[in-house]
Design a protein around this motif. Structure first.
Motif, PDB file in Angstrom:
ATOM      1  N   GLY A 185       0.800  -1.221   0.000  1.00 12.42           N
ATOM      2  CA  GLY A 185       0.000   0.000   0.000  1.00 12.42           C
ATOM      3  C   GLY A 185       0.825   1.259   0.000  1.00 12.42           C
ATOM      4  N   GLY A 186       2.060   1.186  -0.537  1.00  9.06           N
ATOM      5  CA  GLY A 186       2.851   2.386  -0.746  1.00  9.06           C
ATOM      6  C   GLY A 186       2.440   3.062  -2.042  1.00  9.06           C
ATOM      7  N   PRO A 187       3.204   4.068  -2.490  1.00 11.38           N
ATOM      8  CA  PRO A 187       2.835   4.781  -3.725  1.00 11.38           C
ATOM      9  C   PRO A 187       2.672   3.877  -4.933  1.00 11.38           C
ATOM     10  CG  PRO A 187       4.460   6.053  -2.505  1.00 11.38           C
ATOM     11  CD  PRO A 187       4.329   4.741  -1.793  1.00 11.38           C
ATOM     12  N   SER A 188       3.572   2.911  -5.126  1.00 11.58           N
ATOM     13  CA  SER A 188       3.472   2.042  -6.297  1.00 11.58           C
ATOM     14  C   SER A 188       2.257   1.129  -6.219  1.00 11.58           C
ATOM     15  CB  SER A 188       4.745   1.199  -6.445  1.00 11.58           C
ATOM     16  OG  SER A 188       5.856   2.006  -6.731  1.00 11.58           O
TER      17      SER A 188
ATOM     18  N   ASP B  19     -14.685   0.719  -5.610  1.00  5.54           N
ATOM     19  CA  ASP B  19     -14.939  -0.708  -5.335  1.00  5.54           C
ATOM     20  C   ASP B  19     -13.675  -1.555  -5.292  1.00  5.54           C
ATOM     21  OD1 ASP B  19     -17.729  -0.365  -5.138  1.00  5.54           O
ATOM     22  OD2 ASP B  19     -17.904  -0.389  -7.317  1.00  5.54           O
ATOM     23  N   VAL B  20     -12.586  -0.976  -4.810  1.00  3.78           N
ATOM     24  CA  VAL B  20     -11.392  -1.765  -4.518  1.00  3.78           C
ATOM     25  C   VAL B  20     -11.450  -2.173  -3.050  1.00  3.78           C
ATOM     26  CG1 VAL B  20      -8.872  -1.766  -4.361  1.00  3.78           C
ATOM     27  CG2 VAL B  20     -10.003  -0.597  -6.261  1.00  3.78           C
ATOM     28  N   GLU B  21     -11.337  -3.458  -2.787  1.00  5.16           N
ATOM     29  CA  GLU B  21     -11.313  -3.936  -1.410  1.00  5.16           C
ATOM     30  C   GLU B  21      -9.925  -3.681  -0.833  1.00  5.16           C
ATOM     31  OE1 GLU B  21     -11.565  -8.090   1.188  1.00  5.16           O
ATOM     32  OE2 GLU B  21     -11.894  -8.123  -0.992  1.00  5.16           O
ATOM     33  N   VAL B  22      -9.839  -2.896   0.228  1.00  4.15           N
ATOM     34  CA  VAL B  22      -8.560  -2.572   0.847  1.00  4.15           C
ATOM     35  C   VAL B  22      -8.474  -3.304   2.180  1.00  4.15           C
ATOM     36  CG1 VAL B  22      -7.077  -0.749   1.755  1.00  4.15           C
ATOM     37  CG2 VAL B  22      -8.484  -0.313  -0.275  1.00  4.15           C
ATOM     38  N   ARG B  23      -7.415  -4.079   2.339  1.00  2.00           N
ATOM     39  CA  ARG B  23      -7.182  -4.835   3.571  1.00  2.00           C
ATOM     40  C   ARG B  23      -5.929  -4.280   4.242  1.00  2.00           C
ATOM     41  NH1 ARG B  23      -9.278 -10.555   3.092  1.00  2.00           N
ATOM     42  NH2 ARG B  23      -7.571 -11.082   4.499  1.00  2.00           N
ATOM     43  N   LEU B  24      -6.106  -3.567   5.346  1.00  8.51           N
ATOM     44  CA  LEU B  24      -4.993  -3.009   6.101  1.00  8.51           C
ATOM     45  C   LEU B  24      -4.542  -3.997   7.176  1.00  8.51           C
ATOM     46  CD1 LEU B  24      -6.308   0.654   6.462  1.00  8.51           C
ATOM     47  CD2 LEU B  24      -4.634  -0.224   4.813  1.00  8.51           C
ATOM     48  N   ASP B  25      -3.332  -3.764   7.700  1.00  8.52           N
ATOM     49  CA  ASP B  25      -2.750  -4.679   8.694  1.00  8.52           C
ATOM     50  C   ASP B  25      -2.835  -6.121   8.198  1.00  8.52           C
ATOM     51  OD1 ASP B  25      -2.015  -2.811  10.765  1.00  8.52           O
ATOM     52  OD2 ASP B  25      -4.163  -2.565  11.155  1.00  8.52           O
ATOM     53  N   SER B  26      -2.516  -6.289   6.931  1.00  6.36           N
ATOM     54  CA  SER B  26      -2.706  -7.599   6.290  1.00  6.36           C
ATOM     55  C   SER B  26      -1.437  -7.995   5.542  1.00  6.36           C
ATOM     56  CB  SER B  26      -3.908  -7.543   5.340  1.00  6.36           C
ATOM     57  OG  SER B  26      -4.216  -8.813   4.833  1.00  6.36           O
TER      58      SER B  26
ATOM     59  N   LEU C 209      -6.529  -4.753  -2.603  1.00 10.79           N
ATOM     60  CA  LEU C 209      -5.203  -4.229  -2.259  1.00 10.79           C
ATOM     61  C   LEU C 209      -4.955  -4.556  -0.796  1.00 10.79           C
ATOM     62  CD1 LEU C 209      -3.558  -0.907  -3.292  1.00 10.79           C
ATOM     63  CD2 LEU C 209      -3.437  -1.666  -0.926  1.00 10.79           C
ATOM     64  N   ALA C 210      -3.890  -5.303  -0.532  1.00 10.89           N
ATOM     65  CA  ALA C 210      -3.537  -5.699   0.826  1.00 10.89           C
ATOM     66  C   ALA C 210      -2.259  -4.990   1.242  1.00 10.89           C
ATOM     67  CB  ALA C 210      -3.347  -7.212   0.910  1.00 10.89           C
ATOM     68  N   HIS C 211      -2.284  -4.417   2.437  1.00  6.01           N
ATOM     69  CA  HIS C 211      -1.137  -3.655   2.933  1.00  6.01           C
ATOM     70  C   HIS C 211      -0.809  -4.104   4.352  1.00  6.01           C
ATOM     71  CE1 HIS C 211       1.729  -0.498   3.449  1.00  6.01           C
ATOM     72  NE2 HIS C 211       0.995   0.190   4.301  1.00  6.01           N
ATOM     73  N   ALA C 212       0.482  -4.319   4.623  1.00  9.83           N
ATOM     74  CA  ALA C 212       0.888  -4.811   5.933  1.00  9.83           C
ATOM     75  C   ALA C 212       0.738  -3.762   7.028  1.00  9.83           C
ATOM     76  CB  ALA C 212       2.341  -5.300   5.880  1.00  9.83           C
ATOM     77  N   GLY C 213       0.725  -2.494   6.666  1.00  8.26           N
ATOM     78  CA  GLY C 213       0.652  -1.430   7.655  1.00  8.26           C
ATOM     79  C   GLY C 213      -0.772  -1.034   8.004  1.00  8.26           C
TER      80      GLY C 213
END
Length: 368
Positions: free
Chosen positions: A141-144, A191-198, A163-167
């Protein structure tokens, strides 16, 4: 009259900038395994949209008026003989050598193969997969990662995109919570599913991905935008591992010289001068190194003048496009705070053209 032999290993953002700066004052040879300059900034869109397939590739033929570009692979730097040895056996003598081999990025922001045809074939493969995928997973989930997620969503409005982001927040490396919230709002509104802390890793079965809590995500296509690796393995294999830090970056002094080697410089993503691995930092280092090399070849560093010292910017503007028509800009302001500018600034500065006209001019071409 030119003052000496300069060999630049790597024809990326820092390498071409430095070579062009020295072309009038030294005999410059650029060595790169690619047959063209790869404009990585345009690669994420090129991996999704066929009409952008050719955009990232800019020929080297107008880069230098006096020097030359050699397509080949550097095997080692012989510091005793002051030669760069290529895989072909060719030996390039130098007065100054510059390591500018950059870093390797995850696909699709990667030049696959050694020729333009091979890289374009790789882009075509990504495009076909994106066009037919039912569920695309973007990890990071950084800029790229945010940019790629937006590009995929706009190209495939009918597909499921995650989109899954570890932070705990998007764009957390920018230091702006507001930027992360805005990116999250744009993605979720599309409608993008965003999963944080993932934190994600490949699962046991093909097409499955597992998070740190053991949850499974099923996706038929995935892209990983989780960082870069410096292209320095060749130095380690050549017995020069002592030049590298624990992360594999070339250790440099404030003048961007390899420690203890006044005739060896390293610029751009490959060195440890700054944690900010972005094009403006690469260009700033190339400009400073070019100044110091020019002075060194002319002998002025041995008299009166000290080399200029690189002072890395702690903060710099970061532009994150959401496709061609939207995005955000994180702009540092005095006092340590940041401002987040709207889509118009991002579109004008980057999103519409992905800075392609600017890079074409850097390589001696017109903007078109």
């Amino acid at each position: 009259m030119r003052d000496g032999e300069v060999v630049v290993i790597g024809g990326g953002y820092a390498g071409v900038r430095l070579a062009r700066r020295l072309d009038a004052v030294a005999r410059v040879t650029v060595v790169d395994r690619k047959d063209v300059f790869f404009h990585r900034v345009a690669a994420l869109r090129a991996g999704v949209r066929p009409e952008w397939s050719a955009t990232p590739f800019i020929p080297y033929d107008r880069l230098l008026r006096n020097g030359r570009v050699v397509v080949g692979k550097a095997l080692r730097i012989d510091t005793e003989r002051r030669e760069v040895v290529l895989a072909t056996g060719e030996q390039l003598p130098y007065d100054v050598v510059v390591i500018a081999t950059g870093a390797d990025y995850p696909e699709p922001a990667r030049f696959s193969g050694a020729t333009t045809a091979e890289a374009m074939k790789s882009f075509a493969s990504h495009q076909r997969k994106v066009a037919t995928a039912e569920h695309v997973l973007v990890v990071g989930g950084g800029p790229s990662g945010v940019e790629l997620g937006a590009e995929i969503r706009l190209a495939r409005p009918d597909a499921r995109v995650t989109l899954a982001h570890a932070g705990p927040a998007l764009l957390d490396t920018t230091g702006s919570e507001r930027a992360g919230r805005r990116a999250l709002a744009w993605l979720e509104s599309h409608d993008v599913e965003v999963r944080l802390d993932s934190f994600m890793s490949p699962g046991n079965d093909f097409g499955t991905y597992r998070d740190a809590q053991g949850g499974l995500v099923h996706a038929d296509l995935s892209f990983w935008a989780t960082g870069t690796t410096p292209n320095t393995l060749w130095l380690r294999l050549a017995g020069l591992g002592g030049w590298l830090n624990a992360a594999g970056h070339v250790k440099v002094d404030p003048a961007l010289r390899v420690d203890g080697r006044p005739d060896v410089y390293a610029v751009g993503d490959v060195n440890d001068a700054t944690a900010l691995k972005i094009t403006p930092a690469a260009h700033a280092q190339a400009d400073l190194a070019a100044h110091n090399i020019r002075a060194q070849l002319r002998g002025t560093l041995r008299h009166r003048r000290e080399p200029r010292r690189y002072r890395p910017a702690e903060r710099t503007p970061i532009i994150v496009p959401f496709g061609q028509s939207d995005g955000l800009t994180v702009l540092p302001v005095p006092g340590g705070d940041t401002a987040v500018l709207g889509g118009r600034t991002a579109v004008l500065a980057k999103a519409r053209t992905l800075m392609t006209p600017y890079m074409r001019r850097q390589l001696g071409y017109t903007a078109a």
